[in-house]
Each structure stands twice: as structure tokens, then as C-alpha cells.
Design an enzyme around this catalytic site. Sequence first.
Site, PDB file in Angstrom:
ATOM      1  N   LYS C 171       0.842  -1.205   0.000  1.00 43.81           N
ATOM      2  CA  LYS C 171       0.000   0.000   0.000  1.00 43.81           C
ATOM      3  C   LYS C 171       0.877   1.255   0.000  1.00 43.81           C
ATOM      4  CE  LYS C 171      -3.687   2.583   0.164  1.00 43.81           C
ATOM      5  NZ  LYS C 171      -4.622   2.791   1.273  1.00 43.81           N
ATOM      6  N   LYS C 239      -0.529  12.270   4.817  1.00 39.35           N
ATOM      7  CA  LYS C 239      -0.355  11.298   5.905  1.00 39.35           C
ATOM      8  C   LYS C 239       0.306  10.015   5.367  1.00 39.35           C
ATOM      9  CE  LYS C 239      -2.559   7.466   7.284  1.00 39.35           C
ATOM     10  NZ  LYS C 239      -3.692   6.567   7.057  1.00 39.35           N
TER      11      LYS C 239
END
Lengths: 292, 292, 292, 292
Positions: C171, C239
Site C-alpha cells: 500500500k 499522511k
Amino acid sequence: MSRIGFIGLGIMGGPMAANLVAAGHEVTGYNRSRAKVDRLVQQGGTAAATVAEAVRGADVVVTMLPDSPDVEAVVTAEDGVLAHLPAGTLLIDFSTIRPDVARQVAEAAADKGVRMLDAPVSGGEPKAVDGTLSIMAGGSEDTFAAAREVLDVVGSTIVHVGPAGAGQTVKAANQLMVAGNIGLLAEALVFLESYGVDTKAGLEVLGGGLAGSAVLDAKGSKMRDREFGPGFRLELHHKDMGIVQAAAREAGLTIPLGSLVSQLVAAANAQGDGALDHSGLLRQINNLNGRD
Amino acid sequence: MSRIGFIGLGIMGGPMAANLVAAGHEVTGYNRSRAKVDRLVQQGGTAAATVAEAVRGADVVVTMLPDSPDVEAVVTAEDGVLAHLPAGTLLIDFSTIRPDVARQVAEAAADKGVRMLDAPVSGGEPKAVDGTLSIMAGGSEDTFAAAREVLDVVGSTIVHVGPAGAGQTVKAANQLMVAGNIGLLAEALVFLESYGVDTKAGLEVLGGGLAGSAVLDAKGSKMRDREFGPGFRLELHHKDMGIVQAAAREAGLTIPLGSLVSQLVAAANAQGDGALDHSGLLRQINNLNGRD
Amino acid sequence: MSRIGFIGLGIMGGPMAANLVAAGHEVTGYNRSRAKVDRLVQQGGTAAATVAEAVRGADVVVTMLPDSPDVEAVVTAEDGVLAHLPAGTLLIDFSTIRPDVARQVAEAAADKGVRMLDAPVSGGEPKAVDGTLSIMAGGSEDTFAAAREVLDVVGSTIVHVGPAGAGQTVKAANQLMVAGNIGLLAEALVFLESYGVDTKAGLEVLGGGLAGSAVLDAKGSKMRDREFGPGFRLELHHKDMGIVQAAAREAGLTIPLGSLVSQLVAAANAQGDGALDHSGLLRQINNLNGRD
Amino acid sequence: MSRIGFIGLGIMGGPMAANLVAAGHEVTGYNRSRAKVDRLVQQGGTAAATVAEAVRGADVVVTMLPDSPDVEAVVTAEDGVLAHLPAGTLLIDFSTIRPDVARQVAEAAADKGVRMLDAPVSGGEPKAVDGTLSIMAGGSEDTFAAAREVLDVVGSTIVHVGPAGAGQTVKAANQLMVAGNIGLLAEALVFLESYGVDTKAGLEVLGGGLAGSAVLDAKGSKMRDREFGPGFRLELHHKDMGIVQAAAREAGLTIPLGSLVSQLVAAANAQGDGALDHSGLLRQINNLNGRD
């Protein structure tokens, strides 16, 4: 005393020529804008209406021009300096140009028997006026020795750094380091300010240790105060970073930090800050951070 | 004279503690490796077998530890420094850690009535031995004043740069600038060498102008000679660049040059050069260019 | 059919839980904001007032939380998920968090005999609603097999990519590539626009060759039209780039392009564009170039 | 059918000329190396011993040359193409060169009444052989229309992207994006490998989502297997990134990612990998990380 043909009487070249007159040399000056030639005449020099006229009968020819194409145009063009110089003459180029162009021009000069020195300077207008420029000279030992009587008038730190082109290489390295140091100082300042540190005390302690630099000494407190009044203009540093990058590519070199700081200088220029002192690069770093 | 509990007697902490003993303080030292405690005892200090023992009865507690988690573990952990200190005690942390961790630890200390100063140093082992470190202190004016009797023994340049955490912020900015200056100098050297410039003369003229820096003065000729003998190890600078980046992220800051130089330092470390002096970053720039 | 405890019923978790209810599972949901739990009840689920209540008696526990500290707090904290789960239970974390934190949490789970899968998703809210998310799963073969009945309900592309943490690693790599591709497309667009190229035709031909990408297909024409309406918010990508950089540092890796694009994303965020779709990174590149 | 003068019969130009012969055009070819002219003759073309001979009597002149100075030398030099072409002739340049040079050459052509199209291609040798190149054309609508009978023979995706120079601009943007995508994929691969992820499964799931790209499809599994057999050589991509950077500077643009990937490509080249396929940039990223 020498007969000197001086081409390029701008912000830097003007006071350099005046100092050569004051030192007793016979200086014939040429500039595209006639007003600058007139000023030289008032200071005791002689006016030339063309490049050919400026260099006729000269022992030494000096050029101080904005960029590589200008030097090529003035020196190697059909009716340029080399077309009018006898073998044995000395040619000193004080311009900041690409090292490979400097080498090519020096070779063209050598083909004519003309001895050439690339001798870019640093220190800006004040040191040009005072005759205390730093000079990085490239060319043969003999040529350097022959040029000393001129170099000593316009500069105080005068170093022979290698063969033809070497002066420009060192000047390019200088501009790379200066831009990088300004950028790093700008990032450090934003960092300190965003954390609410006392930046006056902070810069003081930074300047006293291994992070100290001439850039921090000369620009630190002005950057704190956002004073970017004219000094060395960002747009000129942008031009010089173009020389750095072209020279790196020519030599097949990777310079990652130099390349990134070139991008930041280009951004500052694109955003309209080209007329500020190069310490104005801080505005670009601030902008990236949504700050003033 | 004070009773000082000193935790962390390594390469830096060892000589700092010895200097405090020599200045007449009563120093009780703790270190995980017992050999370092023994050395302090030979120098006139007292041995402690635990953190608790080191800090019992101390007026001042000093910590000099490798990284943020170490400081957290020693100071705020269940059986750590704060668990054993009465209100009013002074705690000076000389470690280089993250500004936000420094602030959190200072807050935890304040909750116990303990006054804390973050006081990272620069100058390396030689200046730790000589007691001439540079110290960037963060904390209240009062705490700084109270700490002076200790700071004056271990350092010579001692600057109060702001509230809790500010010392660490300035130290991070210092490490950012130093790494960047080394990287820029490395790129300039590769540039000069690839063009066949006389680098001795070249560095001399660069050092005399706006490109001059403490890094160039201290490391320039060693880098020319490829002497990267131990000084400040690249792997420590790599750790410090991690602090810089974490602190930038914490503050929502963009520092493009700092970020790129962090990557170069990380690469040098990944390539096995972590034990070299940080000027060994030149090897990384050379490697990028297929050079030695 | 399984009894599922579902913790985190936000924009993504809400529809995922609803799909599990619709597929016949018995879902007990917990969320800090009670309104989201009520919605699940309306959709046929059961309300839990605490984490403990949600996981009691569950065969499978599912977490879908914002960031690494949230997962640590919910799973490994004193009164967290692991404190209430019997050995043999299955724990699936769909959150996007740091690979090293994922591994640590998986180890803590293994210590309790709980089988854990890190299973971050991509595809955004629309695919969460449709149950067609892409899922990158890390954990043992057995755990992956056991989790299939849940994964098949919420996703359509479901790939087992390695041991614990591997899902998060993939990811992170995904977010690195996506941010980079957006940045490159933004630079290409500015380049084309500044040269007065027909960008519609230009993007068409770029998309048909080796420069083609899913980012260009999905975002190209919106970026031309400066449509940055909500999709995947820049502040979330910021983030995630923090995760990428932390994971690279953890592994001692240098990722120069990833690092630079992180800086650009951070700058966009600092300039107030965090709520835009991540394709809004174009505004940052435009800003650097003094353009809109 | 047209009479075509074709200059530059290399790896790309050779099969393009052959396809024009096969389509029924009368092709007279010139190349510095005679062997390549002979091959065209075997394929049904006619040999020319000079540029002048190649273009005499031609309706259309085609150039396919390595770099900007080659095009300037062949087209605008004293005895070049324009010196021998009557007004109204069509000139198609398939070379990849600097947009500003393309514009200058087009202006020189216009001064002679010659209609010019810059039409760089992508797709490499296989698509040159198949006549299925992608073509990005810059020039007037009329010129583009007139060139279609030639373009349709050598390409399949043929897009008119704007005025003179626009084709080169789009090609430069293409090369920027492709190099960037390769670099990002390389960083992602190193990241996955260092974490022990199953990269086959990992690339599969990355390729299926927003991180998918033509580069990943075409190069992903080869990069996993470290197969960098000839395709598009890194040294050519290095040349093209020089065009990208020069064009950005010409337009006063900042392209930070493009600039950094240029540096990485330059480093790969400096390290001796110039003859590898451009996917060999992975070796550079691996090298930075002390890996293979």
C-alpha cells in the site's frame, strides 16, 4: 603601462575600466550604449565607436559581458575582437560564462596566436568600484603572469586555478555553493521560525559552529528582517545556475543538490522575484510553506 | 558546588562528567556498560548501579543519551528519572533528540515540578574533552540561569534560544545546514575535479568569498585527499537527519534541500559508509558520478 | 456466516460493515461517534458501546482506523482488542498504517494466539460502497485463507502479497507511485501549457503510449479543467507519504523521487490545499511556476 | 504517390523509409554511412551521395536524425536541405529535438516558403518496422493535412498537437513522464524487495489500481528479473532529458521531479549503464541503496 581595449562598460565593467585609467593605463572603451562610453571619457579614457576601434593597437583587450552568447558574438564573430588582433596580444575575459564556451573561445584565440585568460570575478559592484574583486583565472602560467598588471588593479584576491576554462569552472562552483547555502539557510530559518525559536540567538549559535558560512554572516540578519534590497539579483543567479547545469551536463555530471537549488531559483524567478537580492530565495521557501 | 546525577557516560558524556568532577562538583554516574562508570570513579566520581541510585539526592540531573527513545525510556519510564526526583530539581538533557519529544519530556517534568532544559551540544569529542562545546539551550529564563553553573563547565558558546524544545530545534537546523554544506562542497569538488581544475587553488578562492563556510575550512582539504577518518560519523548524521525530517513533518514544513540531503546521507549509510566522518558523503556524490 | 466485531465505521468502514451485514454476517459495530453506530443498527447490525463489547464472542474482528497510533491504541492498549480476544480468533486490519507497526501489532496478536492480517485497501468510498475494493493482504497463507469469506465481500481484487506487514508495504508503494505519477503529470501539463500546446490532443497521445497511466486516465482531463473536487484528499495522501518515508527510513532505504514528491505534497498541504483531491497537487506545481 | 527525399537511415529511419517504398512512394535516401543507403536501394529505393542529391526534385523531404545540432546542420546549414528546396515543398522532421530549435528551423523554412512539420515519434524500432509508431505533430493544420499521406504509412496513432514546435514539446513531456515512471517503479520495487514482499503479487495488485501504468505493464516483470536487454537506451533517454531541461529553462519553468529524474538518469549514464534499456535505471536506485 599598457594600451587597453575595454569592451563592456556596464555596472561591473564601468568601474573596472575607470580603475585601470586611474592606475595610469591608456584605456579605449566600447559599449553598445554610448552614455557609458561618455562616462569613461570623463574619467580619462578614450571612446571607441566599434569593437574594431576599441581593440586597434591594444596590448591587452578586456571583455566584461553578460553571458556566453555575448562573448561569442564580440570575440569570435566575423568583425569581432579576434578578427582585429595581432598575434601575441593578451585577451582577458572577466565575464561569467559557460566553461566549455570559455575553452572554445580560448582555442579560437590560440589559433590566431592570441593569449587568453578567463577571469570571472566575484564581489559585486562595491568591490568593482574599490578594485578589490576576487578573481578566478584560467589559462597558461605565462598568460596569467602577463595579465597580473591588469588583474592587480581590479582585484585583491587573485588565484590561478588551472588551464583555459578553469576560471569559469570555479566561478560556476562558487555560484552553486552560494545558491545552495542561501537555500539551506532559508530552510533553517523557516524551521526555526515555525517552532517559535528566538532566531537572533539561533543564528548566532549556528554561525559560531560548523554550520557557519559567509552567506550566514552576510545575509542572515537581513533574511530575518525580510530585507532583500538589491545586491546580486536573483535573475542573474538564475542565469548562472543555467551555466552550472549546462556545464554539469557537458561533463556528464550529476549534481543533485545543485540541480534542486537551480529549480528553486528558477521558481523564485518565475514568481516574479528576479529583481531581488538572491537572499530573496527565502520568499520561495516561505511560499512553499504557506508563510511570509 | 552541586550534587549531580549523570546518566550516559559515552564518548561525549564521559568527558563532560569528568570535567564536572574536575570543577569540584559531586558527580554520581550511571551507564549501562559498567566499564564507563568505573572510569568516572577513577576520575573522582561516584558509581551508581541504577538510574534511581544516580539521581537520589541530586540537585541537578544530567542526561547524555543516543536518541529520542532512550531519553523517553530513562526520563519518563516507570522507574525513570522523574519517578525519583523531588519538585524543584533541575534536569538538563544534553542529548540530540526530536524537538517534539523534548517538549513532551519537559511537560512531563513540569508536571512533577522538575525544571528541565534541552541543551544539545555541538563540537564533538575534542570539545567535550576541552569543555568548549557549543550549547543551544531551550527552556525558561530561570531554568537557563540555574543551569549556567553546569553549562559553563562543559561549554564555551552557550546560547539560550527559546522555550522548551528550542535547543533541539536549533540543533536540528544546525545538522540540516552542516549536511547540506558538506553535500554542496562535495558536488563542487566533483565538478572542479572533472574539469581538471587545480582544486587546492580552487578551494582557496572559494573559501575566501561568499561560498566560504566552516565546513569548507574544516573539511575541504581532507575531502580533496579522501581522508574520512572518524570525526562525526555519517551514521549519527543519518540519525540526526531523521530528527530533522520528523520535526519538519511534525511542524507541517517542506524543506526540499534538507530532504534531498537526507536521502544522500541515507544512501551513504546504506552503501556501508556509516562509520566514516560525515565528510565521507563525498564518496556518495562520487559514486553517483561513476568516480572515486 | 460469522460473528464479526467491526471497529471504525467512518467513510470507508461504514459501507464495508454494511456490506458484511448484507452478506448475512452478524456484525457488531463500534465507533467513537455514536451516530455512525446508529446507522449500522439501521442497516441490520448491532451496536457496541465499547471496543470490549464489540469483540466479545466474535469469530472475526475487523478494524478500519485512520492511522498507526489509532490501531495501536485500539488493538494493543490495556483494554484493547487483544485483551478481550480468545486464541484462535481472526483479526483483519483494513487501515493504512506503517508496515513496522503492522508487524508489531501482528506479533502482539500472535503472542495471544490471535491470527492477524494487514489488509489495506485502495479504491476510495465508491468502491467501499460497491464492495469492489482492491485489497493487499499480509499474513500467513492460513490466515489469508481464513479471511477470504470477509475479504470477498468487501473487495474484488484481493491479493496475498507476503507475510505480516507486506500488505502495508505494498500500500505504501502504491501511494508513492500514485503521488509521483500525479506530480509528473502536473509537471507535464505545466510544460505543455506554457508552450501553448493543445493539451487535450497532447494528453491523448501521451496516454496512448509508454507515458500512459491510470492516473492520466482518471485525472488528466480534470487537471486540465482545474477540477479538484473531493476524491482522495491531499491531506490523507500527505499522511500516507509520512508512512512511506517512515517505512523507508525504518528499512534504511533511499527513495529520492518519493522523498521529493513527499515534499511537494507537504507544500500543497501547508498552502491550504489539503481538502482538495490529490490531483490538486497541480496547483502546487503551478504555484512554483507563478501560474494558475 | 510522392517523391520523397529521406535523410537519416538509422535504426528508426531505415525501416520508416522502407515502409514508404513499400507503400509505393519514390524514396531517395541519404545517410552518412553508405551501407545504410545500400540497404534502402535493395529495398527498392534510390541512393543519394549528398543531402543536395537526396532532396532534388522531391515533393516531400523527411529527416530522422539524432539530435538538435544534427537537424540544424542538415536543414539550415549553407549546403543544407533548405538551400536546395523550392517554395511549397513539405519538410517533415521525425527527429526528437529541442522545441525551440524546432521552432527556429520551422521559421527558417517558412522564410523559404517551405512548409515544415515537427513530428517526433514514440514506440521504438519494433513499431518503426511495423509502421505503427505514435506521432506527435506540430505545425499548421494545412501542413499536417498535407503530411498525412506520409504519416499514415509510418504511424498508427497520429495526433496534431499544435503549432510548430508543439510536437517536440509533447515528446519532451512524454520522455519526462516515462523516465519519472520508471524511476518511481524502481523505488517501489526496491521498497517491496527490502521488506521481503512477494513482488510478483505486489506488482500485480499495483498494476490493477491507480498506480498502474504502461511502464509497469511493459517493464515491471523485466525489472523484477533484472533483464535490461536493449530497447530504448538509457543514453538516449539521457539526451532526451537534456532536451526536457533545456526546454524548461527556455520557458522559465520549474519541474522539480523532472529535474531530479534527469539527475538519476545522468548518474546511471555516468556509471556506465548507458547501453542498457532505460528500465536499467533500477540499477541506479539499487546502487543508491547498496543493493543489486
